[in-house]
Design an enzyme around this catalytic site. Structure first.
Site, PDB file in Angstrom:
ATOM      1  N   ARG A 168     -12.408  -6.673  45.161  1.00 14.26           N
ATOM      2  CA  ARG A 168     -11.360  -6.801  44.138  1.00 14.26           C
ATOM      3  C   ARG A 168      -9.967  -6.798  44.766  1.00 14.26           C
ATOM      4  NH1 ARG A 168     -15.512  -7.678  42.653  1.00 14.26           N
ATOM      5  NH2 ARG A 168     -16.678  -6.953  40.843  1.00 14.26           N
ATOM      6  N   SER A 242     -12.888  -4.635  32.901  1.00 15.76           N
ATOM      7  CA  SER A 242     -13.165  -3.446  33.705  1.00 15.76           C
ATOM      8  C   SER A 242     -11.857  -2.907  34.267  1.00 15.76           C
ATOM      9  CB  SER A 242     -14.129  -3.774  34.842  1.00 15.76           C
ATOM     10  OG  SER A 242     -15.373  -4.198  34.328  1.00 15.76           O
ATOM     11  N   GLU A 338      -8.050  -1.425  38.552  1.00 14.31           N
ATOM     12  CA  GLU A 338      -8.147  -2.864  38.860  1.00 14.31           C
ATOM     13  C   GLU A 338      -6.908  -3.647  38.414  1.00 14.31           C
ATOM     14  OE1 GLU A 338     -11.510  -5.268  38.165  1.00 14.31           O
ATOM     15  OE2 GLU A 338     -12.970  -3.750  38.712  1.00 14.31           O
TER      16      GLU A 338
END
Length: 342
Positions: A168, A242, A338
């Protein structure tokens, strides 16, 4: 000044971020051509203004006032660049919707992106986050990209090594943040195709429907159905998908946690470390379905934070911090966010 004729001041961004935060931009420009980026570069005042590159707004948490020039990437276009015995090279412009691009590849009989179905956002944002799901990361099929460099005013080509992809993560979150503006991305879809069915949810869904040898389209359909069952629709409930990365811990740390929490969800990595399920950790702290002010934790998936109505960027930040603090106190594990707070 023609290329900047659509430049607007004090622009509302509520409909341009999936969290639905009622933010406003100091200046806003909808970018439909690289020529506009060059015009911004050539304007001394605009070039000196802080920039925020915006795609689908699915991976940002905005403050109420964004003191920057917001560049919304709206470049369009999809094409097959090359097709040989080893791979099919496809390209999409930065402003293309990611999920629609995945469906386009499947409609053209091209396999390889199906595990990334229904991920929100744009093609241009995919390399920044190195999006991933169900056993596939974008870097696994990435070939190269074209970007505009605000340091030089030139367009450049970057290969996989230059992008420094990680979990990520990429160089676009660090050295190239708001400097490189991604214009188009190319993907190498391998031949022959091999199904990625390592996740139990996907295998279970396909097995229940008798798909013992599923096609790429069937895998895509399964993942769409699974995601829709677990995740809220941003059009109905503001969210950024998420919200926390699944933390990676050492084998020793995982073993010590397992002794205390036998149902701990973990997956071994190639390094011997273990990736823990952030949603499970948050759920064990009692956050699922709870809220703090106008922001809350989704009742079906603790990994997702949602806008309960009128939430500000500060509300979301406060909730995220509270969740992180509880997970750290209970498990000694640090959760990383994130989305990017702006």
């Amino acid at each position: 000044m023609t290329n900047l004729s659509t430049l607007q001041a004090d622009y509302p961004l509520q409909n341009l971020n999936t969290f639905g935060i009622a933010a406003r931009a100091r200046q806003f420009l909808q970018v439909e051509s690289p020529v506009q980026l060059r015009a911004v570069f050539d304007d001394p005042a605009l070039r000196a203004t802080p920039r925020l590159i915006l795609g689908g707004g699915s991976n940002v948490v905005l403050s109420d006032q964004v003191d920057a020039l917001v560049l919304q990437m709206c470049l369009k276009g999809r094409r097959i660049v090359d097709n040989n015995d080893q791979r099919v090279l496809v390209e999409a412009a930065a402003g293309e919707n990611w999920h629609e691009f995945v469906l386009w590849t499947l409609q053209h009989g091209l396999a390889g992106l199906e595990n990334l179905s229904l991920i929100p956002g744009t093609v241009g944002a995919a390399p920044i986050q190195n999006i991933g799901a169900y056993g596939l990361e974008m870097q696994d099929v990435f070939d190269s990209l074209t970007a505009f460099d605000f340091m030089t005013g030139e367009m450049v080509q970057l290969d996989k090594a230059a992008c420094r992809f990680a979990y990520r993560d990429s160089i676009f979150k660090h050295d190239y943040k708001d400097r490189m503006v991604i214009l188009a991305v190319r993907f190498a879809l391998p031949k022959p195709w091999q199904a990625r069915l390592a996740y139990a949810d996907v295998e279970r869904y396909l097995s229940q429907r008798g798909a013992s040898d599923p096609s790429p389209a069937e895998i895509s359909d399964a993942i769409i159905a699974i995601r829709q069952a677990k995740l809220p629709d941003p059009a109905k409930t503001g969210n950024a998908g998420s919200f926390f990365k699944n933390p990676v811990v050492s084998g020793a740390k995982r073993d010590s946690l397992l002794e205390v929490y036998p149902t701990l969800v973990s997956h071994v990595q190639g390094t011997g470390d273990y990736k823990l399920a952030a949603g499970w950790l948050i759920d064990q702290c009692g956050w699922k379905g709870k809220h703090l002010g106008r922001a809350g934790v989704y009742e079906k998936q603790a990994l997702v934070l949602v806008n309960r109505g009128g939430a500000s960027g500060a509300d979301v930040r406060a909730l995220a911090s509270a969740v992180q603090a509880d997970v750290l106190a209970k498990f000694g594990v640090v959760l990383e966010v994130e989305p990017v707070f702006v």
